[in-house]
Design a protein around this motif. Structure first.
Motif, PDB file in Angstrom:
ATOM      1  N   GLU A   1      17.727  -2.046  17.518  1.00  0.00           N
ATOM      2  CA  GLU A   1      17.373  -0.630  17.149  1.00  0.00           C
ATOM      3  C   GLU A   1      18.295   0.000  16.198  1.00  0.00           C
ATOM      4  N   LEU A   2      19.715  -0.359  16.248  1.00  0.00           N
ATOM      5  CA  LEU A   2      20.588   0.453  15.327  1.00  0.00           C
ATOM      6  C   LEU A   2      20.300  -0.367  14.031  1.00  0.00           C
ATOM      7  N   ARG A   3      20.245  -1.444  13.877  1.00  0.00           N
ATOM      8  CA  ARG A   3      20.160  -2.303  12.597  1.00  0.00           C
ATOM      9  C   ARG A   3      18.848  -2.037  11.984  1.00  0.00           C
ATOM     10  N   GLN A   4      17.626  -2.149  12.643  1.00  0.00           N
ATOM     11  CA  GLN A   4      16.340  -2.293  11.876  1.00  0.00           C
ATOM     12  C   GLN A   4      16.092  -1.273  10.790  1.00  0.00           C
ATOM     13  N   SER A   5      16.224  -0.049  11.127  1.00  0.00           N
ATOM     14  CA  SER A   5      15.964   1.151  10.420  1.00  0.00           C
ATOM     15  C   SER A   5      17.038   1.171   9.179  1.00  0.00           C
ATOM     16  N   ARG A   6      18.296   0.893   9.403  1.00  0.00           N
ATOM     17  CA  ARG A   6      19.174   0.785   8.370  1.00  0.00           C
ATOM     18  C   ARG A   6      18.833  -0.131   7.465  1.00  0.00           C
ATOM     19  N   VAL A   7      18.480  -1.481   7.707  1.00  0.00           N
ATOM     20  CA  VAL A   7      18.206  -2.518   7.019  1.00  0.00           C
ATOM     21  C   VAL A   7      16.958  -2.196   6.085  1.00  0.00           C
ATOM     22  N   ARG A   8      15.801  -1.894   6.897  1.00  0.00           N
ATOM     23  CA  ARG A   8      14.718  -1.711   5.797  1.00  0.00           C
ATOM     24  C   ARG A   8      14.817  -0.623   4.792  1.00  0.00           C
ATOM     25  N   GLN A   9      15.561   0.397   5.065  1.00  0.00           N
ATOM     26  CA  GLN A   9      15.687   1.261   4.077  1.00  0.00           C
ATOM     27  C   GLN A   9      16.418   0.732   2.640  1.00  0.00           C
ATOM     28  N   VAL A  10      17.409  -0.176   3.342  1.00  0.00           N
ATOM     29  CA  VAL A  10      18.372  -0.557   1.951  1.00  0.00           C
ATOM     30  C   VAL A  10      17.759  -1.660   1.368  1.00  0.00           C
ATOM     31  N   ARG A  11      16.958  -2.573   2.253  1.00  0.00           N
ATOM     32  CA  ARG A  11      16.240  -3.615   1.564  1.00  0.00           C
ATOM     33  C   ARG A  11      15.104  -3.183   0.580  1.00  0.00           C
ATOM     34  N   GLU A  12      14.349  -1.816   0.930  1.00  0.00           N
ATOM     35  CA  GLU A  12      13.321  -1.262   0.392  1.00  0.00           C
ATOM     36  C   GLU A  12      14.046  -0.960  -1.131  1.00  0.00           C
ATOM     37  N   GLN A  13      15.181  -0.283  -1.060  1.00  0.00           N
ATOM     38  CA  GLN A  13      15.867   0.228  -2.417  1.00  0.00           C
ATOM     39  C   GLN A  13      16.173  -1.002  -3.146  1.00  0.00           C
ATOM     40  N   GLU A  14      16.744  -1.865  -2.656  1.00  0.00           N
ATOM     41  CA  GLU A  14      17.203  -3.295  -3.390  1.00  0.00           C
ATOM     42  C   GLU A  14      16.207  -3.884  -3.896  1.00  0.00           C
ATOM     43  N   PHE A  15      14.815  -4.186  -3.336  1.00  0.00           N
ATOM     44  CA  PHE A  15      13.659  -4.489  -4.035  1.00  0.00           C
ATOM     45  C   PHE A  15      13.312  -3.694  -5.182  1.00  0.00           C
ATOM     46  N   GLY A  16      13.461  -2.294  -5.006  1.00  0.00           N
ATOM     47  CA  GLY A  16      13.088  -1.329  -5.922  1.00  0.00           C
ATOM     48  C   GLY A  16      13.832  -1.651  -7.111  1.00  0.00           C
ATOM     49  N   GLY A  17      15.373  -1.785  -7.014  1.00  0.00           N
ATOM     50  CA  GLY A  17      16.129  -1.926  -7.976  1.00  0.00           C
ATOM     51  C   GLY A  17      15.563  -2.989  -8.817  1.00  0.00           C
ATOM     52  N   VAL A  18      15.157  -4.385  -8.433  1.00  0.00           N
ATOM     53  CA  VAL A  18      15.000  -5.606  -9.063  1.00  0.00           C
ATOM     54  C   VAL A  18      13.708  -5.247  -9.863  1.00  0.00           C
ATOM     55  N   PHE A  19      12.486  -4.566  -9.300  1.00  0.00           N
ATOM     56  CA  PHE A  19      11.659  -4.148 -10.169  1.00  0.00           C
ATOM     57  C   PHE A  19      11.636  -2.893 -11.200  1.00  0.00           C
ATOM     58  N   TYR A  20      12.785  -2.012 -11.256  1.00  0.00           N
ATOM     59  CA  TYR A  20      13.098  -1.241 -11.807  1.00  0.00           C
ATOM     60  C   TYR A  20      14.015  -1.907 -13.024  1.00  0.00           C
ATOM     61  N   MET A  21      14.716  -3.013 -12.871  1.00  0.00           N
ATOM     62  CA  MET A  21      15.332  -3.481 -14.185  1.00  0.00           C
ATOM     63  C   MET A  21      14.308  -4.251 -14.852  1.00  0.00           C
ATOM     64  N   THR A  22      13.152  -4.814 -14.433  1.00  0.00           N
ATOM     65  CA  THR A  22      12.258  -5.663 -15.042  1.00  0.00           C
ATOM     66  C   THR A  22      10.981  -5.105 -15.083  1.00  0.00           C
ATOM     67  N   LEU A  23      10.798  -3.911 -15.389  1.00  0.00           N
ATOM     68  CA  LEU A  23       9.470  -3.160 -15.480  1.00  0.00           C
ATOM     69  C   LEU A  23       8.676  -4.030 -16.821  1.00  0.00           C
ATOM     70  N   PRO A  24       7.477  -4.355 -16.138  1.00  0.00           N
ATOM     71  CA  PRO A  24       6.662  -5.121 -17.288  1.00  0.00           C
ATOM     72  C   PRO A  24       5.875  -4.108 -18.209  1.00  0.00           C
ATOM     73  N   ASP A  25       5.588  -3.058 -17.897  1.00  0.00           N
ATOM     74  CA  ASP A  25       4.846  -1.728 -18.562  1.00  0.00           C
ATOM     75  C   ASP A  25       5.658  -1.138 -19.515  1.00  0.00           C
ATOM     76  N   ALA A  26       5.326  -1.263 -20.785  1.00  0.00           N
ATOM     77  CA  ALA A  26       6.264  -1.009 -22.020  1.00  0.00           C
ATOM     78  C   ALA A  26       6.314   0.741 -21.623  1.00  0.00           C
ATOM     79  N   ASP A  27       5.409   1.299 -21.534  1.00  0.00           N
ATOM     80  CA  ASP A  27       5.191   2.733 -21.447  1.00  0.00           C
ATOM     81  C   ASP A  27       6.538   3.287 -20.221  1.00  0.00           C
ATOM     82  N   ALA A  28       6.160   2.642 -19.155  1.00  0.00           N
ATOM     83  CA  ALA A  28       7.259   2.809 -17.974  1.00  0.00           C
ATOM     84  C   ALA A  28       8.504   2.337 -18.248  1.00  0.00           C
ATOM     85  N   ALA A  29       8.929   1.423 -19.214  1.00  0.00           N
ATOM     86  CA  ALA A  29      10.264   0.848 -19.427  1.00  0.00           C
ATOM     87  C   ALA A  29      10.738   1.835 -20.403  1.00  0.00           C
ATOM     88  N   ALA A  30       9.777   2.363 -21.442  1.00  0.00           N
ATOM     89  CA  ALA A  30      10.389   3.267 -22.272  1.00  0.00           C
ATOM     90  C   ALA A  30      10.868   4.798 -21.770  1.00  0.00           C
TER      91      ALA A  30
END
Length: 472
Positions: free
Chosen positions: A356-385
């Protein structure tokens, strides 16, 4: 390392020491063994590989929420010797080399977190944890492959035929291990995201004069590209650079533990000439397919005493800053809860409290980490600009890259919450708010004990008792 050097503010010792078998001797397994031994439980760690083959030379970044735990465990001194402190992020363009901005971590924020950002290697962190676990009395066995798990017993059967039993089994053998497969009732290979990570290192001697710009202030260099990115940072007291290249995943194969055989030059095209000069010296890399694994509904196997931690419970994108941190937090929380163990009947409730203590914490952090990877590698030129223009504007205004806009401020606030989180305090809070409440409820009515997590009944019973006591 002496046992005394591993001790800082000795924690509460359990009134009922029990036996834990930890399946997996990586970062998660060793951290869990340290935490459990600190509170007085017995821990056997079973690792299928030989010790020399468990860790890798890959770079690893340790955020404040992780280092604060290791400091609390008495490992600050050895970490200062084996890791480097970093304060700076430097952003640039992958294709042009254009400087986009800098972020310097706020000293006030770091002080509040009680931790620091550190850079080291997987092998060095593994050795620090191994030495600490052994000094505290953990039994660590290499070449001990677990082939079968009976969570109901609970027992494990090794490839040698030996059968070992314990009071609790801890699955810390990763996303492809036998523990996760048992809970899932099958193997989970995850879903390809279209990205892969190539992970390697470069020695300073090999770089010659080509990469002095990469050593600025122990900074982490992040180069954004269209569908590609590079993360580079110094390790080994600046004798080497950790080098991580993100790009399209055309094969959907490869994971940590594979032989470093991938040639980055064949895939890292369109990179700026300064980085190309660096990459000409890059060693063969480990290729890791970035996959999105399903969130497990349960980390505790049904009607058993098997609990998953680390990558076995929550696989993270490879190379991200919080992957090892979450595994270390898992071990710290599990041990904190079990420091309050006084009767065997509490074991199951503590396992579910951990979940109970760990699931919500980990899901929040994991979502942010995936977001960081996709933010670094944006394939769309307009979004990257749009991303890059925002960074340029902040740099021109003299602002930190993560400061300024409303969106950036929100992201920064979320990051502060993640870095400032104290997992051991959260476990103590659970005990004070719910664990002790349950124990008192049980003492009020031994003949009708509430169900495992029936907190509403606990509250009603305890409230009634308090009212009765006050009326007298």
């Amino acid at each position: 390392m002496s046992s005394e050097s591993c001790r800082s503010n000795p924690p509460l010792q359990t009134a009922l020491p029990i036996n834990f078998i930890i399946i997996g001797g990586g970062i998660a397994g060793l951290a869990c063994a340290i935490a459990l031994r600190r509170v007085g439980h017995h821990a056997i760690v079973l690792e299928r590989k030989e010790r020399a083959n468990v860790s890798s030379h890959s770079g690893i970044r340790l955020p404040p929420n992780c280092t604060k735990i290791l400091y609390h465990w008495g490992l600050r001194g050895i970490l200062m010797q084996r890791a480097m402190i970093t304060h700076t992020l430097l952003f640039s363009r992958y294709e042009s080399g254009e400087f986009l901005g800098t972020h310097i971590w706020d000293e006030g924020m770091l002080k509040e977190t009680r931790g620091q950002f550190m850079l080291t290697t997987h092998a060095e962190l593994h050795e620090v944890l191994y030495d600490a676990a052994v000094a505290l009395g953990a039994d660590i066995r290499y070449g001990a492959e677990v082939q079968e798990i009976d969570p109901g017993s609970p027992t494990v059967k090794l490839a040698s035929g030996e059968v070992l039993s314990a009071d609790v089994l801890v699955g810390a053998d990763g996303e492809f291990g036998v523990s996760r497969a048992l809970v899932l009732e099958g193997r989970d290979d995850g879903n390809p995201t279209g990205l892969a990570l190539y992970d390697t290192t470069i020695s300073q001697d090999e770089l010659l004069e080509r990469a002095n710009f990469l050593y600025e202030d122990n900074g982490i260099i992040v180069a954004f590209g269209l569908g590609r990115a590079i993360v580079v940072y110094p390790i080994q007291d600046k004798k080497e650079l950790a080098f991580q290249w993100y790009g399209p995943d055309e094969e959907s194969v490869g994971r940590y533990g594979d032989i470093a055989s991938a040639d980055i030059h064949s895939v890292a095209n369109a990179v700026h000439k300064d980085l190309r000069a660096v990459m000409s010296r890059v060693r063969k890399a480990v290729r890791v397919s970035i996959r999105d694994h399903e969130d497990l509904e349960d980390w505790v196997a049904d009607d058993s005493r098997l609990v998953l931690i680390g990558e076995a419970a929550h696989p993270f994108p490879p190379g991200t800053i919080q992957a090892s941190a979450m595994a270390i937090e898992d071990g710290a929380v599990l041990a904190k809860l079990f420091s309050h163990l006084s009767e065997e009947r509490q074991i199951e409730s503590f396992l579910y409290a951990f979940q109970e203590l760990r699931q919500s914490r980990v899901r929040q952090v994991r979502e942010q980490e995936f977001g960081g990877v996709f933010y670094m590698t944006l394939p769309d030129a307009d979004a990257a600009a749009q991303r890059d223009n925002g960074l340029r504007e902040k740099a021109a205004a003299g602002l930190n890259a993560l400061d300024g806009s409303e969106e950036a401020s929100k992201a920064w606030e979320e990051m502060e919450v993640i870095f400032g989180y104290d997992c051991e305090d959260q476990a103590d809070d659970w005990w004070l708010k719910w664990g002790m409440l349950r124990e008192r409820a049980l003492s009020v009515d031994q003949g009708a004990a509430p169900s495992l997590l029936d907190f509403s009944k606990m509250i009603t019973q305890v409230s009634s008792t308090i009212i009765d006591e006050e009326s007298h």
